[in-house]
Enzyme design. Structure first.
Site, PDB file in Angstrom:
ATOM      1  N   CYS A  71     -26.070  -4.807  14.583  1.00 59.74           N
ATOM      2  CA  CYS A  71     -25.439  -4.591  15.694  1.00 59.74           C
ATOM      3  C   CYS A  71     -23.834  -4.268  15.459  1.00 59.74           C
ATOM      4  CB  CYS A  71     -25.395  -5.918  16.586  1.00 59.74           C
ATOM      5  SG  CYS A  71     -27.040  -6.818  16.720  1.00 59.74           S
ATOM      6  N   ASP A  79      14.393  -5.577   1.348  1.00 56.93           N
ATOM      7  CA  ASP A  79      13.249  -5.802   0.818  1.00 56.93           C
ATOM      8  C   ASP A  79      12.000  -5.106   1.589  1.00 56.93           C
ATOM      9  OD1 ASP A  79      14.165  -7.632  -0.870  1.00 56.93           O
ATOM     10  OD2 ASP A  79      14.076  -9.307   0.382  1.00 56.93           O
ATOM     11  N   ASP A 110      12.217 -11.677  -4.852  1.00 55.30           N
ATOM     12  CA  ASP A 110      13.698 -11.322  -4.687  1.00 55.30           C
ATOM     13  C   ASP A 110      14.310 -12.634  -4.848  1.00 55.30           C
ATOM     14  OD1 ASP A 110      15.965 -10.141  -3.178  1.00 55.30           O
ATOM     15  OD2 ASP A 110      15.309 -11.607  -1.480  1.00 55.30           O
TER      16      ASP A 110
END
Length: 825
Positions: free
Chosen positions: A59, A711, A508
């Site tokens: 389905c 970033d 970072d």
């Protein structure tokens, strides 16, 4: 490979969140979408549509195939477990209405969702899951009881059939065991059962079976008929064919037993098998519905982050109203310690608002008239009024909830294998069933038609592709829900799958490894000065300042519960520091430039100054009555959990690299404290992207972890972008995974969860495939020549249900997956 492909940081389609296009006035940066041509706004729109009637992988595969080929559709992801389709489309070529029509053309139901309905108020889906679970549970329980009654009523008939036709015993091991072990027991417990006339027993079984089929199993036949009308086949087709054929066979045996006896065949009926098949399938459906219901609890936990009411100013005074009664332009008042209920613009008052959860700002931001505020942020100090602007589904928190819903509705790439097989599976099963019937009919040593019929029905039932369709979606749903409980927000099955292969993590510094908020680290008093006295006077003076370093000193004094005096003749000297009178003494606090301007000699403490500089700490000199009183050092401290996070990632075999725009000395000091050996310092945003691409080119699977605007390009370029929820909205948008807790240990948790989820997906797919590979030949009778064993449709239905149950149960084990770290929050 999806794990090593290099994606453009600005144009890569990362997640459904890009469709929401965060408000420009809530960010100080240009969004990735704004880098495109100004003439055309965001081209693609993502919507989630309900799909009713899906029961198996076939389905799902058919709906997805038709949706994906529809005009204007860029991507379609159909989720069997959730019963929805997440579609990304071009609004110039398609619309929700046309997509609904496309779904309906496949034979399944769908409706256009309510316009602008907030994700948090989308209770209908939860209610539907609850109602579905209760409905299946009731039908499963009643059907199991009916099946037990049918088995009891069938036992005398089996014995009678053996007496009517010698040698007509069953070769089904289960039925043999039942007859040889339960018949004596039943005769002793229920002797009256064996005195009931066979005709009466058959009538009772017929009524019981017909009632079960028309009530508990009705949806199987309705959906199978709908699929047939659209020239398709799915699990319902197999169930309807198998049970329907068994019912017709039994009906003939009930009313025309002579047609069987004349051929030396016992007029056995399969009423008990039909009811048992329906009951066992419903048991599997119940467990599937239970899994859907359980996953919604994680979404409800996110919803609780939203304030429930807002204090609104009306002509008659202040009134507290539910959020759904707050409209654009409404004036809302926010007091200290309260969360801002809605996005808006400050119209009166002034206060410091902590936006760290949403924007990454390390200190509370002063808000005055005309300044924007974001719903969900925390008011720190003063009282202010705002005029509501962004409401409902456009708010940040509601978009996170929406993203969670879409993540659970997305597909992992590993699902494609199951989809390809499912698209051709049902026709193959029907063909195998026909071949089985033909083979048994011509080769059976006795009762060829009966055995051929039983084997063909068993093949139809045992091969229902339920487990195949549930293998991946159940794992994705449970894992994303479990991740939400841990504070991990995966933006879809693809991100969940990619994270398991990470080999390198780039971290970072500010806000990721460090707190991102200045704090007092050292108080070095001059000779004869008490350090507490020095801190108290400095904090008293800095109360009037709005500088982040001043806030760090005041916070430290507050933490130590020091009483502060109000300064006299306070003066702020931009770029240097502050001066004033505290406790009747003249005090100055600032940098070396301020000390030089005031004629204060700092040389006597040069050794301490050099030590603090090597540790990458900002130093402020304090002077009292013209003499140097000491040094207060402030730094962005390394988070207490950073070292543990790095150690855990290293133990997992992942290389950790610190990538920062800070100078080498500061970066090295932070890396040393966090236990990071490789440092890349002094890089601009483009340099972070370059670091990602260089490592990807070397064959590494790279995750970038950050929280700032600078970033965002690297987060988008990385194989897996992991953003802190405390970061800017653009960083959250660019990432694949959002860490709701500003804890670097969550990076290891995300990879840990991804690895366990992938293992669960592979287990589920393996057993789903192996089950069909092994089950179909056994049902067809491959063991009969060797062991004399033939499976009945009852055992086939039990095996089919067991396969679905095993997949769901295996996925639900992820709910009990323990985090790497004990959580007290």
């Amino acid at each position: 490979s999806p794990l090593t492909a290099h994606r453009s940081p600005l144009t890569a389609h990362r997640s459904p969140l890009t469709a929401f296009n965060l408000r420009a006035d809530m960010s100080n940066s240009v969004k990735p979408e704004q880098s495109n041509t100004a003439e055309k706004p965001l081209a693609k729109v993502t919507t989630t549509l309900p799909v009713t009637g899906m029961t198996c992988a076939a389905c799902q595969a058919r709906v997805q195939r038709v949706l994906s080929s529809a005009a204007g559709v860029e991507d379609a992801s159909v989720n069997l477990l959730l019963g929805n389709a997440t579609v990304t489309y071009d609004p110039d070529e398609a619309s929700p209405e046309s997509l609904v029509d496309t779904i309906r053309s496949t034979g399944y139901g769908s409706d256009v969702p309510a316009m602008n309905q907030p994700a948090m108020e989308d209770h209908e889906g939860d209610r539907a899951h609850e109602e579905e679970f209760r409905d299946f549970r009731l039908k499963a329980v009643v059907s199991l009881v009916a099946a037990a009654v049918a088995m009891l009523l069938s036992m005398p008939l089996m014995t009678a059939g053996e007496r009517l036709v010698a040698g007509s015993g069953t070769s089904d091991p289960f039925m043999q065991w039942t007859m040889h072990h339960l018949t004596p027991l039943l005769r002793s417990i229920l002797p009256g059962l064996y005195r009931i006339a066979p005709g009466v027993l058959l009538g009772m079984l017929l009524l019981l079976t017909l009632s079960t089929m028309l009530w508990a199993g009705r949806h199987f036949y309705v959906r199978a008929f709908a699929a047939a009308r659209h020239r398709a086949a799915d699990m319902n087709t197999l169930i309807a064919l198998g049970t329907g054929a068994a019912f017709l066979y039994s009906l003939i045996a009930t009313f025309y037993p002579g047609a069987f006896l004349q051929r030396g065949v016992a007029p056995d009926v399969y009423y008990d098998a039909i009811i048992m098949i329906i009951a066992l399938i419903l048991v599997g459906n119940t467990l599937e519905a239970r899994a859907k219901r359980q996953t919604s609890t994680a979404l409800r936990a996110l919803v609780r982050l939203q304030p429930a009411t807002a204090r609104v100013i009306t002509p008659g005074g202040e009134v507290e109203l539910p959020l759904d009664q707050v409209h654009a332009g409404t004036v809302v008042i926010v007091r200290p310690g309260e969360r801002v209920p809605v996005d808006g613009i400050v119209t009166r008052g002034r206060s410091a608002v902590d936006e760290s959860m949403l924007t990454g700002e390390s200190v509370p931001v002063m808000k005055s008239e005309g300044a924007p505020v974001i719903g969900g942020t925390m008011n720190s100090t003063g009282t202010f009024q705002l005029q509501a602007t962004t409401l409902g589904s456009a708010s940040v928190l509601q978009r996170i909830v929406q993203l969670m819903r879409e993540a659970q509705g997305s597909r992992a790439p590993i699902q494609r294998l199951a989809d390809r097989i499912s698209s051709i599976f049902v026709p193959v099963v029907v063909a195998a069933s026909i071949l089985t019937f033909v083979g048994w009919y011509f080769l059976a040593d006795q009762a060829p038609f009966v055995r051929a019929f039983a084997a063909a029905v068993a093949v139809l039932i045992i091969a229902c592709p339920c487990a195949m369709g549930l293998a991946v979606p159940t794992a994705v749903m449970v894992a994303t829900g479990r991740g939400a409980e841990w504070g991990l927000l995966f933006k879809g099955g693809e991100a969940l799958e990619r994270a398991h292969a990470i080999t390198t993590v780039l971290l970072d510094k500010t806000g990721t490894i460090t707190l991102g908020k200045p704090a007092v680290t050292d108080i070095v008093p001059a000779a004869g000065i008490d350090p507490d006295h020095l801190l108290r006077m400095a904090a008293s003076l800095e109360q009037r300042s709005e500088h982040p370093l001043a806030s760090a000193i005041v916070d430290e004094a507050t933490r130590r519960r020091m009483p502060l005096d109000e300064p006299v003749s306070f003066e702020s000297r931009p770029g240097q520091g502050v001066t004033g009178i505290v406790e009747g003494q003249t005090m100055a606090l600032g940098n070396a430039s301020l000390m030089q301007a005031l004629g204060v000699v700092i040389a006597p403490m040069q050794r301490e100054i050099d030590r603090l500089s090597r540790a990458a700490r900002s130093t402020m000199y304090a002077a009292i009555n013209g003499d140097l009183a000491g040094i207060i050092a402030v730094a962005d401290p390394v988070k207490p959990t950073s070292r543990a996070a790095v150690d855990q990632l290293t133990q997992m075999g992942i290389k950790v690299v610190l990538v920062t725009g800070d100078n080498q000395e500061t970066a090295a000091a932070v890396a040393h404290q966090a236990g990071i050996t490789e440092v890349v310092a002094g890089v601009l945003p483009g340099g972070k992207v370059e670091q990602v691409t260089l490592r990807q080119a070397a064959g590494e699977v790279v995750a970038m972890v950050g929280d700032g605007v600078n970033d965002a390009p690297a987060l988008a370029q990385a194989d897996v972008g992991i953003s802190m929820a405390s970061g800017t909205d653009i960083a959250v948008q660019a990432g694949d995974v959002t860490l709701m807790r500003s804890d670097p240990r969550s990076v290891a948790e995300a990879i840990h969860l991804s690895r366990r989820t992938m293992r669960t997906m592979r287990q589920n797919l393996f057993w789903a495939f192996v089950y069909n590979i092994i089950g179909m030949p056994i049902a067809a009778g491959v063991l009969y020549p060797v062991l004399g064993v033939q499976l009945s449709p009852v055992l086939a239905s039990a095996a089919m249900a067991l396969s679905s149950v095993s997949v769901v149960t295996n996925s639900l084990r992820l709910k009990r997956l323990a985090p790497l770290y004990a959580r007290k929050d």
